[in-house]
Design a protein around this motif. Structure first.
Motif, PDB file in Angstrom:
ATOM      1  N   GLU A  78      -8.807  20.828  27.385  1.00 59.00           N
ATOM      2  CA  GLU A  78      -8.044  20.799  26.140  1.00 59.00           C
ATOM      3  C   GLU A  78      -7.441  22.135  25.735  1.00 59.00           C
ATOM      4  O   GLU A  78      -6.322  22.180  25.242  1.00 59.00           O
ATOM      5  CB  GLU A  78      -8.929  20.279  24.996  1.00 59.00           C
ATOM      6  CG  GLU A  78      -9.454  18.881  25.202  1.00 59.00           C
ATOM      7  CD  GLU A  78      -8.359  17.832  25.193  1.00 59.00           C
ATOM      8  OE1 GLU A  78      -7.354  17.997  24.469  1.00 59.00           O
ATOM      9  OE2 GLU A  78      -8.493  16.844  25.933  1.00 59.00           O
ATOM     10  N   ILE A  79      -8.171  23.215  25.914  1.00 59.35           N
ATOM     11  CA  ILE A  79      -7.726  24.496  25.373  1.00 59.35           C
ATOM     12  C   ILE A  79      -7.047  25.369  26.411  1.00 59.35           C
ATOM     13  O   ILE A  79      -5.956  25.898  26.178  1.00 59.35           O
ATOM     14  CB  ILE A  79      -8.904  25.239  24.709  1.00 59.35           C
ATOM     15  CG1 ILE A  79      -9.383  24.452  23.490  1.00 59.35           C
ATOM     16  CG2 ILE A  79      -8.494  26.648  24.313  1.00 59.35           C
ATOM     17  CD1 ILE A  79     -10.579  25.029  22.786  1.00 59.35           C
ATOM     18  N   LYS A  80      -7.671  25.567  27.542  1.00 55.79           N
ATOM     19  CA  LYS A  80      -7.164  26.530  28.529  1.00 55.79           C
ATOM     20  C   LYS A  80      -5.722  26.270  28.969  1.00 55.79           C
ATOM     21  O   LYS A  80      -4.925  27.208  29.011  1.00 55.79           O
ATOM     22  CB  LYS A  80      -8.090  26.590  29.733  1.00 55.79           C
ATOM     23  CG  LYS A  80      -7.704  27.667  30.736  1.00 55.79           C
ATOM     24  CD  LYS A  80      -8.727  27.802  31.823  1.00 55.79           C
ATOM     25  CE  LYS A  80      -8.436  28.830  32.871  1.00 55.79           C
ATOM     26  NZ  LYS A  80      -7.219  29.584  32.818  1.00 55.79           N
ATOM     27  N   PRO A  81      -5.330  25.029  29.277  1.00 55.04           N
ATOM     28  CA  PRO A  81      -3.936  24.821  29.698  1.00 55.04           C
ATOM     29  C   PRO A  81      -2.918  25.265  28.648  1.00 55.04           C
ATOM     30  O   PRO A  81      -1.918  25.903  28.975  1.00 55.04           O
ATOM     31  CB  PRO A  81      -3.855  23.311  29.948  1.00 55.04           C
ATOM     32  CG  PRO A  81      -5.260  22.910  30.248  1.00 55.04           C
ATOM     33  CD  PRO A  81      -6.119  23.798  29.395  1.00 55.04           C
ATOM     34  N   GLU A  82      -3.185  24.971  27.391  1.00 50.39           N
ATOM     35  CA  GLU A  82      -2.263  25.375  26.326  1.00 50.39           C
ATOM     36  C   GLU A  82      -2.290  26.890  26.137  1.00 50.39           C
ATOM     37  O   GLU A  82      -1.248  27.527  25.971  1.00 50.39           O
ATOM     38  CB  GLU A  82      -2.608  24.662  25.016  1.00 50.39           C
ATOM     39  CG  GLU A  82      -1.591  24.923  23.935  1.00 50.39           C
ATOM     40  CD  GLU A  82      -1.829  24.125  22.672  1.00 50.39           C
ATOM     41  OE1 GLU A  82      -1.022  24.306  21.737  1.00 50.39           O
ATOM     42  OE2 GLU A  82      -2.787  23.337  22.603  1.00 50.39           O
ATOM     43  N   ALA A  83      -3.472  27.474  26.170  1.00 52.18           N
ATOM     44  CA  ALA A  83      -3.590  28.930  26.018  1.00 52.18           C
ATOM     45  C   ALA A  83      -2.851  29.656  27.135  1.00 52.18           C
ATOM     46  O   ALA A  83      -2.141  30.641  26.888  1.00 52.18           O
ATOM     47  CB  ALA A  83      -5.063  29.334  25.990  1.00 52.18           C
ATOM     48  N   ASP A  84      -2.997  29.172  28.350  1.00 52.32           N
ATOM     49  CA  ASP A  84      -2.352  29.821  29.496  1.00 52.32           C
ATOM     50  C   ASP A  84      -0.830  29.821  29.384  1.00 52.32           C
ATOM     51  O   ASP A  84      -0.168  30.706  29.915  1.00 52.32           O
ATOM     52  CB  ASP A  84      -2.784  29.165  30.806  1.00 52.32           C
ATOM     53  CG  ASP A  84      -4.209  29.513  31.189  1.00 52.32           C
ATOM     54  OD1 ASP A  84      -4.823  30.399  30.556  1.00 52.32           O
ATOM     55  OD2 ASP A  84      -4.727  28.887  32.144  1.00 52.32           O
ATOM     56  N   GLU A  85      -0.267  28.831  28.677  1.00 51.47           N
ATOM     57  CA  GLU A  85       1.180  28.779  28.464  1.00 51.47           C
ATOM     58  C   GLU A  85       1.676  29.919  27.585  1.00 51.47           C
ATOM     59  O   GLU A  85       2.834  30.301  27.663  1.00 51.47           O
ATOM     60  CB  GLU A  85       1.578  27.474  27.779  1.00 51.47           C
ATOM     61  CG  GLU A  85       1.475  26.242  28.612  1.00 51.47           C
ATOM     62  CD  GLU A  85       1.849  25.010  27.791  1.00 51.47           C
ATOM     63  OE1 GLU A  85       2.509  25.137  26.738  1.00 51.47           O
ATOM     64  OE2 GLU A  85       1.463  23.912  28.203  1.00 51.47           O
ATOM     65  N   MET A  86       0.792  30.443  26.738  1.00 50.16           N
ATOM     66  CA  MET A  86       1.216  31.429  25.741  1.00 50.16           C
ATOM     67  C   MET A  86       0.804  32.855  26.050  1.00 50.16           C
ATOM     68  O   MET A  86       1.375  33.789  25.508  1.00 50.16           O
ATOM     69  CB  MET A  86       0.653  31.022  24.373  1.00 50.16           C
ATOM     70  CG  MET A  86       1.267  29.755  23.840  1.00 50.16           C
ATOM     71  SD  MET A  86       0.620  29.331  22.222  1.00 50.16           S
ATOM     72  CE  MET A  86      -0.717  28.258  22.702  1.00 50.16           C
ATOM     73  N   LEU A  87      -0.203  33.041  26.885  1.00 54.01           N
ATOM     74  CA  LEU A  87      -0.761  34.370  27.114  1.00 54.01           C
ATOM     75  C   LEU A  87      -0.190  35.033  28.348  1.00 54.01           C
ATOM     76  O   LEU A  87       0.031  34.393  29.367  1.00 54.01           O
ATOM     77  CB  LEU A  87      -2.281  34.279  27.289  1.00 54.01           C
ATOM     78  CG  LEU A  87      -3.078  33.779  26.107  1.00 54.01           C
ATOM     79  CD1 LEU A  87      -4.547  33.653  26.496  1.00 54.01           C
ATOM     80  CD2 LEU A  87      -2.906  34.690  24.906  1.00 54.01           C
TER      81      LEU A  87
END
Length: 106
Positions: A78-87
């Motif tokens: 849930e979190i890592k894929p979205e975070a990786d898009e932004m960082l």
């Protein structure tokens, strides 16, 4: 007392989205596992910089909580894929700190 000060560089135009993800999803999830979020900050001088501070009793607690959070299925799916898009992960830096005896953070 052990503190961690992760410094994240956010991809252009995504900082507001990143702050929402941190404040609405990531920090509440971390806290549900026992982490203490001392603060969440954006830089007034650098538009791509986001910093937060976490507090742990000791190294053992840090390691245990990191496993509970970052090895969980919720984090991975849930979190890592979205975070990786932004960082910009190559520019991420984590400063580990120990509070001095008279620090207000004790």
């Amino acid at each position: 007392m052990l503190f961690e000060l992760p410094e994240y560089r956010i991809k252009e135009g995504k900082r507001a989205r990143w702050v929402r993800l941190m404040e609405e999803n990531i920090i509440p999830f971390q806290m549900s596992k026992g982490m203490v979020a001392v603060g969440s900050f954006i830089s007034m001088d650098e538009p791509d910089l986001y910093v937060w501070m976490g507090r742990f009793q000791n190294e053992e607690e840090s390691e245990r909580l990191y496993k509970q959070v970052y090895e969980s299925e919720y984090w991975k799916i849930e979190i890592k894929p979205e975070a990786d898009e932004m960082l910009d992960l190559e520019k991420m830096r984590v400063v580990r700190l120990e509070a001095t005896p008279k620090s207000a953070t004790q």
